[in-house]
Design an enzyme around this catalytic site. Structure first.
Site, PDB file in Angstrom:
ATOM      1  CE  LYS A 104     -14.110  -4.693   4.325  1.00  0.00           C
ATOM      2  NZ  LYS A 104     -12.570  -4.548   4.518  1.00  0.00           N
ATOM      3  CE  LYS A 123      -7.529  -9.201   0.192  1.00  0.00           C
ATOM      4  NZ  LYS A 123      -7.428  -8.554   1.889  1.00  0.00           N
ATOM      5  CE  LYS A 173      -4.261  -1.772   1.335  1.00  0.00           C
ATOM      6  NZ  LYS A 173      -5.300  -1.917   2.290  1.00  0.00           N
TER       7      LYS A 173
HETATM    8  N1  AQP Z   1     -10.560 -12.210  -0.244  1.00  0.00           N
HETATM    9  C1  AQP Z   1     -10.413 -12.716   0.949  1.00  0.00           C
HETATM   10  N2  AQP Z   1     -10.649 -14.004   1.022  1.00  0.00           N
HETATM   11  C2  AQP Z   1     -10.724 -14.538   2.295  1.00  0.00           C
HETATM   12  N3  AQP Z   1     -10.895 -13.858   3.620  1.00  0.00           N
HETATM   13  C3  AQP Z   1     -10.792 -12.377   3.249  1.00  0.00           C
HETATM   14  N4  AQP Z   1     -10.980 -11.326   4.258  1.00  0.00           N
HETATM   15  C4  AQP Z   1     -10.690 -10.213   3.382  1.00  0.00           C
HETATM   16  N5  AQP Z   1     -10.593 -10.580   2.108  1.00  0.00           N
HETATM   17  C5  AQP Z   1     -10.585 -11.977   2.111  1.00  0.00           C
HETATM   18  C6  AQP Z   1     -10.953 -11.586   5.466  1.00  0.00           C
HETATM   19  O1  AQP Z   1     -11.888 -10.801   6.058  1.00  0.00           O
HETATM   20  C7  AQP Z   1     -11.618 -10.361   7.265  1.00  0.00           C
HETATM   21  C8  AQP Z   1     -11.796  -8.765   7.214  1.00  0.00           C
HETATM   22  O2  AQP Z   1     -11.060  -8.229   6.154  1.00  0.00           O
HETATM   23  P1  AQP Z   1     -10.306  -6.605   6.170  1.00  0.00           P
HETATM   24  O3  AQP Z   1     -11.428  -5.861   6.626  1.00  0.00           O
HETATM   25  O4  AQP Z   1      -9.101  -6.695   7.186  1.00  0.00           O
HETATM   26  O5  AQP Z   1      -9.685  -6.893   4.752  1.00  0.00           O
HETATM   27  P2  AQP Z   1     -10.260  -6.622   3.023  1.00  0.00           P
HETATM   28  O6  AQP Z   1     -11.576  -6.910   3.096  1.00  0.00           O
HETATM   29  O7  AQP Z   1      -9.102  -7.211   2.474  1.00  0.00           O
HETATM   30  O8  AQP Z   1     -10.174  -4.937   3.047  1.00  0.00           O
HETATM   31  P3  AQP Z   1      -9.247  -4.097   2.355  1.00  0.00           P
HETATM   32  O9  AQP Z   1      -9.338  -2.601   2.930  1.00  0.00           O
HETATM   33  O10 AQP Z   1      -9.330  -4.513   0.786  1.00  0.00           O
HETATM   34  O11 AQP Z   1      -7.793  -4.670   2.776  1.00  0.00           O
HETATM   35  P4  AQP Z   1      -6.456  -5.036   2.198  1.00  0.00           P
HETATM   36  O12 AQP Z   1      -6.533  -4.111   0.787  1.00  0.00           O
HETATM   37  O13 AQP Z   1      -5.621  -4.016   3.287  1.00  0.00           O
HETATM   38  O14 AQP Z   1      -6.273  -6.385   2.244  1.00  0.00           O
HETATM   39  C9  AQP Z   1     -10.249 -10.561   7.740  1.00  0.00           C
HETATM   40  O15 AQP Z   1     -10.348 -11.740   8.711  1.00  0.00           O
HETATM   41  C10 AQP Z   1      -9.481 -11.035   6.229  1.00  0.00           C
HETATM   42  O16 AQP Z   1      -8.788 -11.996   6.454  1.00  0.00           O
END
Ligand code: AQP
Length: 332
Positions: free
Chosen positions: A200, A197, A112
């Site tokens: 969101k 991945k 990031k």
């Molecule tokens: N693609 C995924 N597959 C399985 N588990 C996932 N998680 C997130 N994406 C996947 C799990 O969901 C929980 C909450 O996630 P988060 O809010 O910490 O992260 P995010 O949805 O991945 O949001 P961002 O902002 O896009 O995050 P970054 O870009 O930093 O990764 C967690 O248990 C996560 O493992």
């Protein structure tokens, strides 16, 4: 009883990855078997540029979706991270326990940070330090297990290291937690880019299924998923990552293992159709319950208020003990 802590950060609309990797298990298993705390970790959403009004909307939406996914305030504690000041109090002590080098090794910081610089933006210091805040989120509650998707493994490892180091230097204060992952769909990949991945906060695209997408949007995204140049349906994450991703999603929705499921299909088209219908059915009750809950924001606010009160009561004694162990004078 096993103590569990996990959270979701309001950086965007929750996705199928969040649901399969984390939220579904919290609701179906964790809250029934454990003493579980779940949090909208809003402070973590401040590590990159943000819009305050959007953050407020997404924070309430995340809490509403957690309830819609089945979290029951009678069984677990649901709260907003910034409502419990103990997280930030403890975070500072853990910053004094962590090293600059170990934080700079965090993959999310590297990725990031590089993205921000490439876009001509500065990098917030909190992007470097937030894994320590995450450690505080977990350690404040004497957490035994952290149910998360695969992407959080490195952060939980850091949490373990900090707990061990703190305990060795200042006396036993923290439980050393471990991460737990779902058996399938621990890392749901982007449908258009199966090397990445499904996240969101990524640019909204055809490869991300949001929990609040309607049935037609879900079908369209899954039917357009990138597959592979071959014709055979096989479960091989290296050679056929797009198909493997679809098989994992299907397996998470209907049961069975992805290798066996691969044997059932002779064409990508039929596989996609079945995945689409399985996801539509999986998300239907979540969307319906979300619509009901969203029409009663007073209820959600009350759940969050009571959850924060309970969480504060659980965190404060351990954080006070950490302050005393560190050598800080107790408040009168
Ligand atoms: N693609 C995924 N597959 C399985 N588990 C996932 N998680 C997130 N994406 C996947 C799990 O969901 C929980 C909450 O996630 P988060 O809010 O910490 O992260 P995010 O949805 O991945 O949001 P961002 O902002 O896009 O995050 P970054 O870009 O930093 O990764 C967690 O248990 C996560 O493992």
């Amino acid at each position: 009883m096993t103590r569990i802590f996990s959270g979701i950060k309001p950086t965007g609309h929750a996705t199928l990855g969040n649901y399969l990797g984390a939220m579904r298990r919290w609701a179906e298993v964790d809250q029934h078997q454990s003493d579980a705390l779940f949090s909208v970790v809003d402070l973590h959403a401040l590590t990159v540029e943000h819009d305050p009004a959007r953050l407020r909307r997404l924070s309430r939406q995340a809490a509403t979706l957690m309830l819609a996914a089945g979290l029951d305030p009678a069984l677990c504690t649901l709260f907003v991270q910034s409502h419990v000041v103990e997280h930030v109090r403890l975070s500072y002590l853990l910053e004094c326990t962590a090293t600059d080098g170990e934080l700079r090794r965090m993959i999310q910081y590297k990725e990031k940070g590089a993205q921000a610089l490439a876009a001509g933006r500065s990098v917030r210091v909190s992007l470097l330090t937030y894994p320590v805040l995450m450690a505080a989120d977990i350690l404040a509650y004497g957490t035994d297990e952290v149910p998360v998707g695969d992407d959080q493994t490195q952060h939980v490892e850091l949490t373990r290291d900090l707990a061990v180091r703190f305990n060795q230097r200042y006396g036993h204060t923290f439980t050393v937690p471990k991460a737990t992952h779902p058996q399938v769909a621990a890392r749901v990949m982007d449908l258009q880019d199966p090397a990445s991945k499904m996240g969101k906060s990524h640019d909204a695209g055809a490869g991300i299924v949001y929990l609040l997408d309607d049935a037609d949007q879900v079908r369209k995204k899954i039917m357009r998923a990138v597959t592979d140049s071959g014709r055979e349906v096989e479960y091989d994450r290296e050679r056929s990552p797009g198909v493997a991703n679809l098989l994992e999603i299907l397996s998470a929705c209907v049961g069975g293992n992805p290798i066996d499921l691969a044997g059932v299909y002779e064409s990508y088209g039929v596989l996609k159709r079945d995945v689409a219908e399985a996801v539509v059915e999986l998300l239907r009750p979540v969307r319906e319950r979300h619509a009901e809950l969203a029409s009663d924001p007073g209820y959600v606010d009350q759940v969050l208020e009571e959850g924060a009160e309970r969480a504060r009561g659980m965190a404060r004694p351990r954080v006070d003990a950490a302050y005393a162990a560190f050598g800080l004078l107790p408040m009168g």
